[in-house]
Design an enzyme around this catalytic site. Structure first.
Site, PDB file in Angstrom:
ATOM      1  N   ASP A   1     -11.397  24.570  47.507  1.00 18.23           N
ATOM      2  CA  ASP A   1     -11.654  25.859  48.606  1.00 18.23           C
ATOM      3  C   ASP A   1     -13.553  26.172  47.541  1.00 18.23           C
ATOM      4  O   ASP A   1     -13.576  25.156  47.392  1.00 18.23           O
ATOM      5  CB  ASP A   1     -10.724  27.143  47.271  1.00 18.23           C
ATOM      6  CG  ASP A   1     -10.798  28.531  47.379  1.00 18.23           C
ATOM      7  OD1 ASP A   1     -11.086  29.392  49.088  1.00 18.23           O
ATOM      8  OD2 ASP A   1     -10.839  29.765  46.970  1.00 18.23           O
TER       9      ASP A   1
ATOM     10  N   HIS B   1     -13.946  39.189  45.769  1.00 15.87           N
ATOM     11  CA  HIS B   1     -13.814  38.301  44.771  1.00 15.87           C
ATOM     12  C   HIS B   1     -13.150  38.825  43.162  1.00 15.87           C
ATOM     13  O   HIS B   1     -14.201  39.745  42.368  1.00 15.87           O
ATOM     14  CB  HIS B   1     -14.276  36.829  44.446  1.00 15.87           C
ATOM     15  CG  HIS B   1     -14.803  35.785  45.737  1.00 15.87           C
ATOM     16  ND1 HIS B   1     -14.927  35.548  46.430  1.00 15.87           N
ATOM     17  CD2 HIS B   1     -13.437  35.232  45.737  1.00 15.87           C
ATOM     18  CE1 HIS B   1     -15.324  35.619  47.560  1.00 15.87           C
ATOM     19  NE2 HIS B   1     -13.828  35.262  47.669  1.00 15.87           N
TER      20      HIS B   1
END
Length: 275
Positions: free
Chosen positions: A82, A174
């Site tokens: 990621d 996020h």
């Protein structure tokens, strides 16, 4: 052996009207709980090693951990890098046995993002694994602000890079704990109208559960990245385990008590992505 690539699990999701959980791992305890939850729900799972995880544990170790869990699981498990920010990040993950590379060039000008993402796609394809790219910057709670994905740029990016999945910025953030802010469904529809590539939502913890379920069922969003809410479940379980007996010092015994609560929280996450 149920080690899978990202394409292996996202294409069935695209056809079937559901999404797969991209679960952000920080250590052995949470990744074990994630796989156990996926087995209990009989669904695929994507184990993700982000920058924080990689700073704590070397990539070769993470690759071995992910592959060990996958090879002993009854459901498909993807070993996913990621937010790889460089070619070297992605190449190292490939060497470590990862089956999916996410290259994040979202801070770069479109031309550079396309060029560099295409290089990672070619690297991945040569080894028979998958690549996720990002167009439009997804910001951070209390930090950098997002820059929404332009549908016309998304169409160009998808066509010219050949990515297997495309992360988009449509109101997601996020590290967001609150779940009252929803995603921009009009922008999602506009992006979906110009490209058939499976779509990915980073910062999925900040998306209301009902909307996750709805979008998984009705759009081309096939992957929701979930980190913060599962870290919160882990932290609460760990705090309870530590506080209930101040004299305990065996960390293995303490950490074992996080498994069931994290597994339960993960099962809920995965169940709600089935559409």
């Amino acid at each position: 052996m149920t080690l899978a690539t990202l394409k292996d699990v996202l294409q069935p999701a695209l056809r079937g009207g559901y999404a797969v959980g991209g679960l952000v791992c920080l250590g052995w305890e949470d990744m074990c709980a994630f796989v156990a939850a996926a087995e209990a729900e009989n669904c695929a799972v994507i184990l993700q090693a982000g920058p924080g995880c990689r700073a704590h544990t070397p990539l070769p170790v993470l690759g071995r951990m992910f592959r060990h869990l996958a090879e002993n699981a009854s459901v498909p498990v993807v070993a996913h890098l990621d937010h790889g920010y460089t070619y070297d990040d992605c190449s190292a993950a490939l060497d470590a046995g990862f089956t999916s590379l996410m290259f994040d060039g979202s801070r770069k000008p479109l031309k550079d993002n396309i060029k560099e993402t295409r290089q990672i796609v070619e690297l991945a394809q040569q080894s028979g694994i998958s690549c996720e790219g990002e167009i439009g910057f997804v910001g951070y709670a209390g930090g950098e602000s997002s820059a929404g994905t332009d549908p016309s740029e998304a169409a160009l990016f998808a066509a010219e890079t050949g990515i297997d999945a495309m992360a988009i910025s449509v109101g997601n953030v996020h590290l967001q704990q609150e779940t009252d802010a929803g995603l921009d469904e009009a922008r999602i529809a506009a992006i979906q109208a110009v490209t058939p590539v499976p779509l990915v939502i980073h910062g999925g913890s900040g998306v209301p559960v009902d909307q996750r379920r709805h979008l998984a069922r009705t759009t081309n969003i096939c992957k929701f990245n979930i980190g913060t809410e599962l870290r919160m479940a882990f932290g609460a379980a760990l705090r309870e385990a530590v506080n209930k007996d101040p004299d305990r010092f065996d960390r293995i015994a303490i950490l074992k008590e996080t498994h069931d609560p994290v597994m339960a929280a993960t099962r809920t996450v995965l169940r709600n992505l089935k559409g």
